[in-house]
Design a protein around this motif. Sequence first.
Motif, PDB file in Angstrom:
ATOM      1  N   TRP A 110     -11.432 -12.289  58.984  1.00 33.96           N
ATOM      2  CA  TRP A 110     -11.280 -12.642  57.581  1.00 33.96           C
ATOM      3  C   TRP A 110     -11.688 -14.102  57.388  1.00 33.96           C
ATOM      4  CZ3 TRP A 110      -7.856 -10.379  53.475  1.00 33.96           C
ATOM      5  CH2 TRP A 110      -7.682  -8.990  53.653  1.00 33.96           C
ATOM      6  N   ASN A 111     -12.317 -14.378  56.248  1.00 38.74           N
ATOM      7  CA  ASN A 111     -12.676 -15.747  55.877  1.00 38.74           C
ATOM      8  C   ASN A 111     -11.816 -16.188  54.695  1.00 38.74           C
ATOM      9  OD1 ASN A 111     -15.406 -16.733  57.325  1.00 38.74           O
ATOM     10  ND2 ASN A 111     -15.440 -14.514  57.072  1.00 38.74           N
ATOM     11  N   PHE A 112     -11.407 -17.438  54.725  1.00 38.81           N
ATOM     12  CA  PHE A 112     -10.566 -17.990  53.662  1.00 38.81           C
ATOM     13  C   PHE A 112     -11.157 -19.308  53.181  1.00 38.81           C
ATOM     14  CE2 PHE A 112      -7.947 -15.612  56.611  1.00 38.81           C
ATOM     15  CZ  PHE A 112      -7.236 -14.765  55.777  1.00 38.81           C
ATOM     16  N   ARG A 113     -10.965 -19.574  51.895  1.00 42.55           N
ATOM     17  CA  ARG A 113     -11.377 -20.871  51.352  1.00 42.55           C
ATOM     18  C   ARG A 113     -10.486 -21.206  50.161  1.00 42.55           C
ATOM     19  NH1 ARG A 113     -17.332 -19.448  48.660  1.00 42.55           N
ATOM     20  NH2 ARG A 113     -16.559 -18.291  46.837  1.00 42.55           N
TER      21      ARG A 113
ATOM     22  N   ASN B 167     -14.416 -27.512  40.992  1.00 39.33           N
ATOM     23  CA  ASN B 167     -14.847 -26.145  40.668  1.00 39.33           C
ATOM     24  C   ASN B 167     -16.120 -25.714  41.368  1.00 39.33           C
ATOM     25  OD1 ASN B 167     -12.682 -25.577  38.787  1.00 39.33           O
ATOM     26  ND2 ASN B 167     -13.696 -27.009  37.402  1.00 39.33           N
ATOM     27  N   SER B 168     -16.387 -26.263  42.532  1.00 35.19           N
ATOM     28  CA  SER B 168     -17.586 -25.885  43.280  1.00 35.19           C
ATOM     29  C   SER B 168     -17.330 -26.016  44.775  1.00 35.19           C
ATOM     30  CB  SER B 168     -18.772 -26.766  42.888  1.00 35.19           C
ATOM     31  OG  SER B 168     -19.871 -26.530  43.759  1.00 35.19           O
ATOM     32  N   TYR B 169     -17.547 -24.916  45.507  1.00 33.61           N
ATOM     33  CA  TYR B 169     -17.384 -24.979  46.954  1.00 33.61           C
ATOM     34  C   TYR B 169     -18.536 -25.727  47.619  1.00 33.61           C
ATOM     35  CZ  TYR B 169     -13.376 -21.930  46.629  1.00 33.61           C
ATOM     36  OH  TYR B 169     -12.138 -21.414  46.316  1.00 33.61           O
ATOM     37  N   GLY B 170     -19.537 -26.076  46.834  1.00 37.26           N
ATOM     38  CA  GLY B 170     -20.616 -26.892  47.349  1.00 37.26           C
ATOM     39  C   GLY B 170     -20.297 -28.376  47.314  1.00 37.26           C
ATOM     40  N   ALA B 171     -19.181 -28.730  46.631  1.00 33.58           N
ATOM     41  CA  ALA B 171     -18.796 -30.138  46.552  1.00 33.58           C
ATOM     42  C   ALA B 171     -18.376 -30.630  47.931  1.00 33.58           C
ATOM     43  CB  ALA B 171     -17.660 -30.318  45.558  1.00 33.58           C
ATOM     44  N   ALA B 172     -18.855 -31.778  48.312  1.00 31.82           N
ATOM     45  CA  ALA B 172     -18.557 -32.320  49.641  1.00 31.82           C
ATOM     46  C   ALA B 172     -17.064 -32.582  49.801  1.00 31.82           C
ATOM     47  CB  ALA B 172     -19.347 -33.605  49.853  1.00 31.82           C
TER      48      ALA B 172
ATOM     49  N   GLY C 250     -14.448 -30.973  49.337  1.00 35.10           N
ATOM     50  CA  GLY C 250     -13.524 -30.574  48.276  1.00 35.10           C
ATOM     51  C   GLY C 250     -12.750 -29.312  48.567  1.00 35.10           C
ATOM     52  N   SER C 251     -12.989 -28.700  49.728  1.00 30.45           N
ATOM     53  CA  SER C 251     -12.308 -27.447  50.016  1.00 30.45           C
ATOM     54  C   SER C 251     -11.844 -27.393  51.460  1.00 30.45           C
ATOM     55  CB  SER C 251     -13.233 -26.256  49.732  1.00 30.45           C
ATOM     56  OG  SER C 251     -14.347 -26.267  50.610  1.00 30.45           O
ATOM     57  N   LEU C 252     -10.910 -26.483  51.708  1.00 32.74           N
ATOM     58  CA  LEU C 252     -10.443 -26.172  53.048  1.00 32.74           C
ATOM     59  C   LEU C 252     -10.878 -24.746  53.359  1.00 32.74           C
ATOM     60  CD1 LEU C 252      -6.867 -27.626  52.601  1.00 32.74           C
ATOM     61  CD2 LEU C 252      -8.649 -28.606  54.066  1.00 32.74           C
ATOM     62  N   GLN C 253     -11.545 -24.552  54.491  1.00 35.01           N
ATOM     63  CA  GLN C 253     -12.095 -23.242  54.800  1.00 35.01           C
ATOM     64  C   GLN C 253     -11.886 -22.913  56.272  1.00 35.01           C
ATOM     65  OE1 GLN C 253     -15.938 -22.298  53.100  1.00 35.01           O
ATOM     66  NE2 GLN C 253     -15.894 -24.079  51.756  1.00 35.01           N
TER      67      GLN C 253
ATOM     68  N   GLN D  53      -8.020 -23.268  43.515  1.00 35.59           N
ATOM     69  CA  GLN D  53      -8.309 -21.847  43.687  1.00 35.59           C
ATOM     70  C   GLN D  53      -8.148 -21.478  45.165  1.00 35.59           C
ATOM     71  OE1 GLN D  53     -12.478 -20.218  43.725  1.00 35.59           O
ATOM     72  NE2 GLN D  53     -11.853 -19.312  41.775  1.00 35.59           N
ATOM     73  N   ALA D  54      -7.758 -20.217  45.435  1.00 33.49           N
ATOM     74  CA  ALA D  54      -7.692 -19.724  46.809  1.00 33.49           C
ATOM     75  C   ALA D  54      -8.338 -18.337  46.872  1.00 33.49           C
ATOM     76  CB  ALA D  54      -6.258 -19.660  47.307  1.00 33.49           C
ATOM     77  N   GLN D  55      -9.244 -18.146  47.833  1.00 34.85           N
ATOM     78  CA  GLN D  55      -9.984 -16.897  47.938  1.00 34.85           C
ATOM     79  C   GLN D  55     -10.012 -16.385  49.384  1.00 34.85           C
ATOM     80  OE1 GLN D  55     -13.882 -17.802  46.170  1.00 34.85           O
ATOM     81  NE2 GLN D  55     -13.151 -16.894  44.263  1.00 34.85           N
ATOM     82  N   PHE D  56     -10.303 -15.102  49.510  1.00 35.31           N
ATOM     83  CA  PHE D  56     -10.437 -14.462  50.811  1.00 35.31           C
ATOM     84  C   PHE D  56     -11.671 -13.575  50.824  1.00 35.31           C
ATOM     85  CE2 PHE D  56      -8.205 -11.508  48.085  1.00 35.31           C
ATOM     86  CZ  PHE D  56      -8.748 -10.272  48.405  1.00 35.31           C
ATOM     87  N   LYS D  57     -12.206 -13.363  52.016  1.00 36.47           N
ATOM     88  CA  LYS D  57     -13.252 -12.359  52.209  1.00 36.47           C
ATOM     89  C   LYS D  57     -12.809 -11.489  53.369  1.00 36.47           C
ATOM     90  CE  LYS D  57     -17.423 -13.404  53.764  1.00 36.47           C
ATOM     91  NZ  LYS D  57     -18.839 -13.859  53.795  1.00 36.47           N
ATOM     92  N   ALA D  58     -12.397 -10.267  53.047  1.00 32.07           N
ATOM     93  CA  ALA D  58     -11.887  -9.355  54.063  1.00 32.07           C
ATOM     94  C   ALA D  58     -12.991  -8.973  55.044  1.00 32.07           C
ATOM     95  CB  ALA D  58     -11.316  -8.100  53.399  1.00 32.07           C
TER      96      ALA D  58
END
Length: 215
Positions: free
Chosen positions: A98-101, A130-135, A137-140, A166-171
């Motif tokens: 699973w992937n998380f971000r 509001n962008s996962y491309g932002a340097a 700016g996210s935990l993954q 925001q929190a998301q998953f990719k099963a």
Amino acid sequence: MNARYRLALALLASFALDANASVITVQVATTSPASQANAAAYKLAVDAAIADPAAYKGSKSVAVYDNLAVKDYFGGISNYAFESTIDFGVTAAQAGTWNFRTGVDFGFGGALFVDGVALGYNTHDMWWANSYGAANGSLQGALDLAAGNHVLKIYGIEGCCDGAMQAQFKAANAAAYATFASTDQLNAVPEPVSIATFGLGAGALALIRRRRKSA
């Protein structure tokens, strides 16, 4: 519909809801903001702030982990420790990697854990924008998950002026990320209490039906 029948239906409904969705909670406590050395240090610092009755601001349930801002749940506060918990389930068909971000706004950094395993952390000012491309700016991160119940934790420390998160998953085998929500399709394995509740509701319905037949 009599009171016993309504109670039995409510018990069955509560079991169905508990077994077919993620449960998201957020806790906040005031703190003296400071960057931490690593993921474990963020967990310790946030847990300590939340355990302090004088600092604790409470716990809130969240329907969708999108555009989540502390000020919308706790009012405008500054200098706080943030902890969110997502309880979710994995079916046998979903087991695998699973992937998380999570896009965050933590002025003093934060950390991401799944089942107690640190998947990532940053010690500097983090702004998702509001962008996962932002340097930075996210935990993954990614982790192999077996079928069953799992817990995602996000820890962060903010100075002021929090923004949306925001929190998301990719099963495993999924084509795209999805946002955690109380209506998502992650089926948790029923806990013993939930199983007992289901049995109680089903038993009550059966008893009511037998009494109606006897009458």
